[in-house]
Write a protein that holds these residues in place. Sequence first.
Motif: not given
Lengths: 341, 336
Positions: B32, A77, B321, B28-29, B75, A333-335, A330-331, A327, A337-339, B25
Motif C-alpha cells: 500500500r 506514536d 524510528w 501489506w503495508r 519494529m 498506526r500503520w493500519c 505501532w501496527m 508494538l 490510512p494516510e488520508r 503487516v
Amino acid sequence: MAGRAFAVGFVPLKVAVIALLFLLPTYWPLVLLLLPMALVALWLPRRAERRRRSQLGARTHAVIGSPRWPLLRASCDALALLLVLVALLQPVGVGEQGDGGADVVLCVDVSWSMAARDELPSRLQRVQEEMGELATGLTDTRLALVAFAGTAELVVPLTVDAAAVVTMANELLPGAHGTGGTDPGAAIDLARQWLARSERLRVIVVLSDGEDFVGNGMAAAARTKTAGIVVHAVGCGDPGGSKIVVDGDGGEQFLRDGSGNDIVSRLEVANLQALSHAGGGRFTRSTPNSLRRLYDEHVVPAARAAAVHSGRLAPRHLAPWVLFTALCLWMLRWCVPERSR
Amino acid sequence: MIGFELGWQVAEPAWGWLLLPVLLVMAWRWRRLPRAPFAAAGLLTTVTAANELPLPRTLRTRLWALPACLSMLAMLAVVVAMMRPTAHRPAPALPPGRDLLLCLDTSSSMAALDLEPDRSRLDVGRAVAADFVRARPFDRIGFVAFARYNDLRCPLTSDHEALVVLLDKLTMVQKEGPEDATAIGAAVATAAAALRRSTAKSKVVVVVTDGEENVASALAPDEIAPLHAAQLCAEFGIRVHTIAVGRGNQKPDGRFVALDTTALQQLAAGTGGRFFVATDRRALAQVYAAIDALEANALQPPGVVVQEWFPLALALALLLWLGARSLSASCLSRLP
C-alpha cells in the motif's frame, strides 16, 4: 548495563502477587534525554501536516481528509514511544519468594525503665516476645543484636541463626548491661558501624520506650540515613507511664531516684517518631506481631528490591509485555490510512 | 531459554513468533506504500510515459521508501528486544564456605603460661583462633565458650571482625568457683545443636581444651559424655577436630602431669575428625594450619553472570524510528 539502586530503592506498586519496580540501569539519565528528542520527532510530522493544510487552504478536506487520522497516528506514536522509554528503564516484577535477605540489627533497650510493667509481663519481655515472633520463618535475612542503656554493646553479630539471636536476646535483663541511662544514639552508631561492610539492604530497628537522656538519637539516625541505612522504631510501654519494679531486699520494690521518689517511666512516642523519621523509617507501637508486621511490610519488599538490584534474586522481566503493547500501537498506526478516501 | 550455557542466549524465544504477524503487516503495508514522493506523481508518470519523456530521477525519488524501511527495521528490532538477548559470562568461582564452630575452654586451667611466656593459654588460643578466622573469609564461624557450663557466645557469622571482637571479650571462669570444671561433651552437643540448624554442606567443630572431661561420669548420667556428643555429631554429619593445648595439668608445685586425651581422641575419631596436641604457640598455629588444610575449600563450578542486551536492541529501534519520523517530516515528506 549493570543495575543501579534507585535513590528511593524501589517503587512498591503492589499488583496482585508481584511488586513492580524498575531496575534503572546506569544509562537511565540518557533515557530522560531521549524524551525531548522523541517529542521533537513527534512534533515534526505535526508541523508538516499543518503546513500542508495551510498550503492547501479550502481544499484541505477534499485532498487530505479529516484531521482525526493524523491525530490518531500521532497518538499511537506518542504512546508507543513512551512505552519504549519505560521498557528501557527495565521494569521487573518481584515475586513473593524468599525474604530478600536483609541485614537487620535489633537495638534493644535494656535500661532499668524496660522493667516497667505497663506491658505485660514487662517492657523488655514484650520486646523479647516480639523478637521471637520475628525470628519465625526467616530464610535469608541476617539478624544482629545490640543491647544498650547508657552505652551500647554488640551482643550477636550478623547471623542467619535467628534462633540463637532469640536465645541470646532472652538472656538480656533490665539494668544488667552497660552503664545507667538510655542512649539510643550510641546503639544506632554502633549498629551502623557493624553494618558498614554489608552489601545487602541494611536496616536498624530500635526497640525501646523512647527515653533518650543523651539526646543523640535523632542525629545518629540522620547520620545512619545518610549512610543508606534505614532506622525503624518500635515503642514499648504506655504514654501514661508506669513505675519500675525491681528486685530488692525483701522482694520487689519500685525503683527510686536520688531523692527517694518512685521513678515513673513513660513511652516517649514523640522521641521514637522523630528518631524513625530522621532515619527514614517507620514507627510502630508494640502490639502482638508489630515487629513482624513492620518487617513484612517495610523491610521485605525493600530487601527483595535490593536483592534484585544486586543480582541475588532473579526478577521477572516485564519489558517484553510493555514492548508488546508498544508494538501493537505501532501496527495500529500503520493500519491507519494516510488520508481519508 | 535457548542457546548454549555460556555465550549468547535468547531468554524469551517465544516472542519470536510475533515476527510472523509483524512481517505480514509489513508486507501489506509495503503493497500500500505510495510509489512516488507526492500523490499525483503516478498520474504524471503515466502522462509522461505516453509522451516518452521520463520524469527525472532525483535523490528524493530514489529514497522515497527509506522512512518506511526504517520503521519496519525498528519494529523488527523491537521484536528482537522482546526476545531478550542475553550474554552469559562465567563468574569467578567462589568457595562454598563451611560452617565452623570453635569450642573454647574457659576453665581456670587455661591461665597456665606454658604455650607462650607471659601469655595464658586462653590468650594464645584466642590470638591463634583470630588468625585462623581471618584466614577463612568464606566460612561462617562462631564459637562456644565452655567450662562447667557452656554458652553459644557467637552464632555462625560471616562478620569475622565482630567475631574477633567477641573473642577478645572471652574471660576465664573463677578459679575453683562453681563453674570451674570442664564439660567437653556438653559443649560439643551445644555446638552440634547450633550446627544442626545450618544448611551448609560441610559442618565442622574444633574443640580447644587443656583438660579432661570432669563433669560427665558414671555418677552423673544426665550429663553428656564426649562419646555421646560424638554420636550426636556423627548423626548430624558434623566433623569434630580436637586440640589438646598445653603440657598437661599443672600441679601446685609447678609440675605438669600429662593429660588423658582418650576421650578427645575418641571424639575426633568417631566423627571423622582428627586429634592434635599443641604444646606451644607455634604448634597451636601449625595445628590450625593443618585443620585449615583438612577443611580446604573446594571451588564450586564457576557461576554465570547474565547481561541483558535487550536495551541495545531497543535503543537501535528507537534510533531507527526517530530517523524514520524525522525524514518523513522533513526532506522526504510526501505531499499532500
